[in-house]
Write an enzyme that holds these catalytic residues in place. Structure first.
Site, PDB file in Angstrom:
ATOM      1  N   ALA A   1       0.859  -1.176   0.000  1.00  0.00           N
ATOM      2  CA  ALA A   1       0.000   0.000   0.000  1.00  0.00           C
ATOM      3  C   ALA A   1       0.900   1.233   0.000  1.00  0.00           C
ATOM      4  O   ALA A   1       2.068   1.170   0.388  1.00  0.00           O
ATOM      5  CB  ALA A   1      -0.901  -0.011   1.223  1.00  0.00           C
TER       6      ALA A   1
ATOM      7  N   GLY B   1       0.686  -5.083   1.116  1.00  0.00           N
ATOM      8  CA  GLY B   1      -0.554  -5.185   0.351  1.00  0.00           C
ATOM      9  C   GLY B   1      -0.350  -5.827  -1.010  1.00  0.00           C
ATOM     10  O   GLY B   1      -1.288  -6.411  -1.574  1.00  0.00           O
TER      11      GLY B   1
ATOM     12  N   GLU C   1      -0.495  -9.416  -0.340  1.00  0.00           N
ATOM     13  CA  GLU C   1      -1.904  -9.725  -0.006  1.00  0.00           C
ATOM     14  C   GLU C   1      -2.775  -9.737  -1.264  1.00  0.00           C
ATOM     15  O   GLU C   1      -3.658 -10.580  -1.406  1.00  0.00           O
ATOM     16  CB  GLU C   1      -2.418  -8.706   1.014  1.00  0.00           C
TER      17      GLU C   1
ATOM     18  N   GLU D   1       5.026  -5.129   7.144  1.00  0.00           N
ATOM     19  CA  GLU D   1       4.269  -4.078   7.830  1.00  0.00           C
ATOM     20  C   GLU D   1       4.754  -3.825   9.260  1.00  0.00           C
ATOM     21  O   GLU D   1       4.724  -2.692   9.739  1.00  0.00           O
ATOM     22  CB  GLU D   1       2.768  -4.428   7.870  1.00  0.00           C
TER      23      GLU D   1
HETATM   24  N1  DAK Z   1       4.540   3.119  -0.878  1.00  0.00           N
HETATM   25  C1  DAK Z   1       4.930   4.302  -1.444  1.00  0.00           C
HETATM   26  N2  DAK Z   1       6.035   4.430  -2.176  1.00  0.00           N
HETATM   27  C2  DAK Z   1       6.837   3.360  -2.322  1.00  0.00           C
HETATM   28  C3  DAK Z   1       6.501   2.098  -1.772  1.00  0.00           C
HETATM   29  C4  DAK Z   1       5.287   2.002  -1.013  1.00  0.00           C
HETATM   30  N3  DAK Z   1       4.854   0.852  -0.487  1.00  0.00           N
HETATM   31  N4  DAK Z   1       7.487   1.221  -2.099  1.00  0.00           N
HETATM   32  C5  DAK Z   1       8.376   1.903  -2.837  1.00  0.00           C
HETATM   33  N5  DAK Z   1       8.005   3.179  -2.981  1.00  0.00           N
HETATM   34  C6  DAK Z   1       8.695   4.260  -3.720  1.00  0.00           C
HETATM   35  C7  DAK Z   1       9.938   4.709  -2.976  1.00  0.00           C
HETATM   36  O1  DAK Z   1       9.606   5.646  -1.964  1.00  0.00           O
HETATM   37  C8  DAK Z   1      10.740   5.311  -4.093  1.00  0.00           C
HETATM   38  O2  DAK Z   1      10.217   6.581  -4.383  1.00  0.00           O
HETATM   39  P1  DAK Z   1      11.232   7.826  -4.696  1.00  0.00           P
HETATM   40  O3  DAK Z   1      12.150   7.886  -3.540  1.00  0.00           O
HETATM   41  O4  DAK Z   1      11.914   7.419  -5.971  1.00  0.00           O
HETATM   42  O5  DAK Z   1      10.335   9.003  -4.831  1.00  0.00           O
HETATM   43  C9  DAK Z   1      10.413   4.414  -5.275  1.00  0.00           C
HETATM   44  O6  DAK Z   1       9.207   3.742  -4.934  1.00  0.00           O
HETATM   45  C10 DAK Z   1      11.460   3.361  -5.527  1.00  0.00           C
HETATM   46  O7  DAK Z   1      11.684   2.688  -4.321  1.00  0.00           O
HETATM   47  P2  DAK Z   1      13.140   2.500  -3.676  1.00  0.00           P
HETATM   48  O8  DAK Z   1      14.061   3.593  -4.078  1.00  0.00           O
HETATM   49  O9  DAK Z   1      12.950   2.244  -2.226  1.00  0.00           O
HETATM   50  O10 DAK Z   1      13.619   1.160  -4.434  1.00  0.00           O
HETATM   51  P3  DAK Z   1      14.617   0.072  -3.915  1.00  0.00           P
HETATM   52  O11 DAK Z   1      14.860  -0.825  -5.083  1.00  0.00           O
HETATM   53  O12 DAK Z   1      15.809   0.689  -3.244  1.00  0.00           O
HETATM   54  O13 DAK Z   1      13.822  -0.744  -2.762  1.00  0.00           O
HETATM   55  C11 DAK Z   1      11.900  -1.866  -1.844  1.00  0.00           C
HETATM   56  C12 DAK Z   1      12.707  -1.491  -3.118  1.00  0.00           C
HETATM   57  C13 DAK Z   1      10.627  -2.568  -2.312  1.00  0.00           C
HETATM   58  C14 DAK Z   1      12.718  -2.842  -1.004  1.00  0.00           C
HETATM   59  C15 DAK Z   1      11.581  -0.578  -1.037  1.00  0.00           C
HETATM   60  O14 DAK Z   1      11.015   0.357  -1.915  1.00  0.00           O
HETATM   61  C16 DAK Z   1      10.629  -0.824   0.100  1.00  0.00           C
HETATM   62  O15 DAK Z   1      10.998  -1.362   1.157  1.00  0.00           O
HETATM   63  N6  DAK Z   1       9.366  -0.394  -0.080  1.00  0.00           N
HETATM   64  C17 DAK Z   1       8.334  -0.432   0.963  1.00  0.00           C
HETATM   65  C18 DAK Z   1       7.870  -1.847   1.164  1.00  0.00           C
HETATM   66  C19 DAK Z   1       6.846  -1.913   2.275  1.00  0.00           C
HETATM   67  O16 DAK Z   1       7.118  -1.601   3.442  1.00  0.00           O
HETATM   68  N7  DAK Z   1       5.643  -2.357   1.915  1.00  0.00           N
HETATM   69  C20 DAK Z   1       4.553  -2.533   2.867  1.00  0.00           C
HETATM   70  C21 DAK Z   1       3.757  -1.256   2.934  1.00  0.00           C
HETATM   71  S1  DAK Z   1       2.443  -1.354   4.144  1.00  0.00           S
HETATM   72  C22 DAK Z   1      -5.273  -2.549   4.069  1.00  0.00           C
HETATM   73  C23 DAK Z   1      -4.800  -3.016   2.886  1.00  0.00           C
HETATM   74  C24 DAK Z   1      -3.430  -3.053   2.657  1.00  0.00           C
HETATM   75  C25 DAK Z   1      -2.542  -2.596   3.583  1.00  0.00           C
HETATM   76  C26 DAK Z   1      -3.017  -2.110   4.771  1.00  0.00           C
HETATM   77  C27 DAK Z   1      -4.386  -2.073   5.015  1.00  0.00           C
HETATM   78  N8  DAK Z   1      -6.678  -2.542   4.316  1.00  0.00           N
HETATM   79  C28 DAK Z   1      -7.615  -3.098   3.343  1.00  0.00           C
HETATM   80  C29 DAK Z   1      -7.204  -2.063   5.551  1.00  0.00           C
HETATM   81  C30 DAK Z   1      -1.125  -2.672   3.250  1.00  0.00           C
HETATM   82  C31 DAK Z   1      -0.110  -2.114   3.918  1.00  0.00           C
HETATM   83  C32 DAK Z   1       1.212  -2.130   3.309  1.00  0.00           C
HETATM   84  O17 DAK Z   1       1.436  -2.651   2.244  1.00  0.00           O
END
Ligand code: DAK
Length: 258
Positions: A65, A109, A112, A132
């Site tokens: 997400a 997400g 998921e 998360e």
């Molecule tokens: N959200 C927003 N932007 C994201 C992102 C995300 N999840 N993942 C990556 N980006 C963006 C980065 O900020 C970066 O943007 P700029 O800095 O270029 O502006 C760009 O994508 C490229 O990412 P990186 O520079 O970080 O790329 P790397 O290759 O170095 O790293 C990575 C890739 C996937 C390891 C890293 O980007 C990362 O750790 N991303 C976050 C992963 C994460 O924590 N995902 C879980 C998010 S929480 C719900 C439904 C769903 C959810 C909750 C509730 N309901 C129905 C109630 C879900 C929650 C989640 O998913």
């Protein structure tokens, strides 16, 4: 129909939806989930479509997400507006088979969403995870429920408590992934599988999906009773008559999805 965050394509009876926010690794925001839901329901209603693929880019299926959006939410807001349940649940209404073709990151997400599909086909560079916990939240779109059903409690706990990523090989051994392909061939291979499924009698394929999904919602004896009723219902379809006649007459079946 024009979309901003997804691309859609229909090839024969196979519809492909490509998540398309490459600048943020296909982070799932409200607009994308709205568009994905609309496309899925549209293809489900389209009699010419027999199977749907959801895919992303070679670098990311979806990195979760949109954290930048989520960061500012308050408890009052997410509770009052039942945070994104509205558009995250649309995929559960789809009755035709849906395949996730996952290359690169499928995190949070994104993992998921892949698990909401009927099966996951992975590229050899795929990485799955529920990170998360590192953001101070728990998985919120079924991760704590679907992941243990797919990979068992031990690995689900390991993934969701450490936030570590699991590669395609590990995901296949654990039962999350059906098959693995070289990244460059993923879409070609999954499209061929989807075509194979789309060529099956549609009503029967829908009943297979409904019956297998029932296994995750009920007891064994109730599930078997449900399966038996759908099995009986197959004998009311023209495609059962045609499929069996074709076998007996040693000729290819001509299904009419009726
Ligand atoms: N959200 C927003 N932007 C994201 C992102 C995300 N999840 N993942 C990556 N980006 C963006 C980065 O900020 C970066 O943007 P700029 O800095 O270029 O502006 C760009 O994508 C490229 O990412 P990186 O520079 O970080 O790329 P790397 O290759 O170095 O790293 C990575 C890739 C996937 C390891 C890293 O980007 C990362 O750790 N991303 C976050 C992963 C994460 O924590 N995902 C879980 C998010 S929480 C719900 C439904 C769903 C959810 C909750 C509730 N309901 C129905 C109630 C879900 C929650 C989640 O998913």
């Amino acid at each position: 129909m024009g979309y901003n965050t997804i691309l859609t394509q229909v090839d024969g009876k196979v519809a492909t939806i490509t998540l398309n926010r490459p600048q943020v690794l296909n982070a799932l925001n409200d607009e994308l989930m709205d568009e994905l839901g609309a496309a899925l329901l549209g293809f489900d209603a389209d009699d010419n479509v027999g199977c749907i693929i959801i895919t992303g880019s070679e670098k990311a299926f979806a990195a979760g997400a949109d954290v930048a959006k989520m960061a500012k939410y308050s408890l009052q807001e997410v509770y009052r507006h039942d945070y994104i349940s509205r558009n995250w649940e649309q995929i559960r209404k789809v009755r035709k088979p849906v395949i996730a073709a996952v290359a690169g990151y499928a995190l949070g997400g994104g993992c998921e969403l892949a698990m909401m599909c009927d099966m996951i086909m992975a590229a050899d560079n795929a990485k799955f995870g529920q990170p998360e916990v590192k953001l101070g939240i728990i998985p919120g779109a079924g991760g704590t429920q679907r992941l243990p059903r797919a990979v068992g409690k031990a690995k689900a706990m390991d993934l969701a408590l450490t936030g570590r990523m699991m590669d395609a090989q590990e995901a296949e051994s654990a039962g999350l992934v059906a098959r693995i392909f070289p990244a460059a061939d993923l879409l070609k291979e999954v499209s061929a599988i989807a075509k194979n499924i789309a060529d099956m009698p549609l009503l029967t394929a829908m009943m297979v999906k409904e019956s297998i999904n029932a296994a995750y919602e009920t007891t064994l004896s109730e599930g078997i009773r449900f399966e038996r009723r759908l099995f009986h219902a197959c004998f009311g379809t023209n495609d059962q008559k045609e499929g069996m006649a074709a076998f007996v007459e040693k000729r290819p079946a001509k299904f009419t999805n009726s």
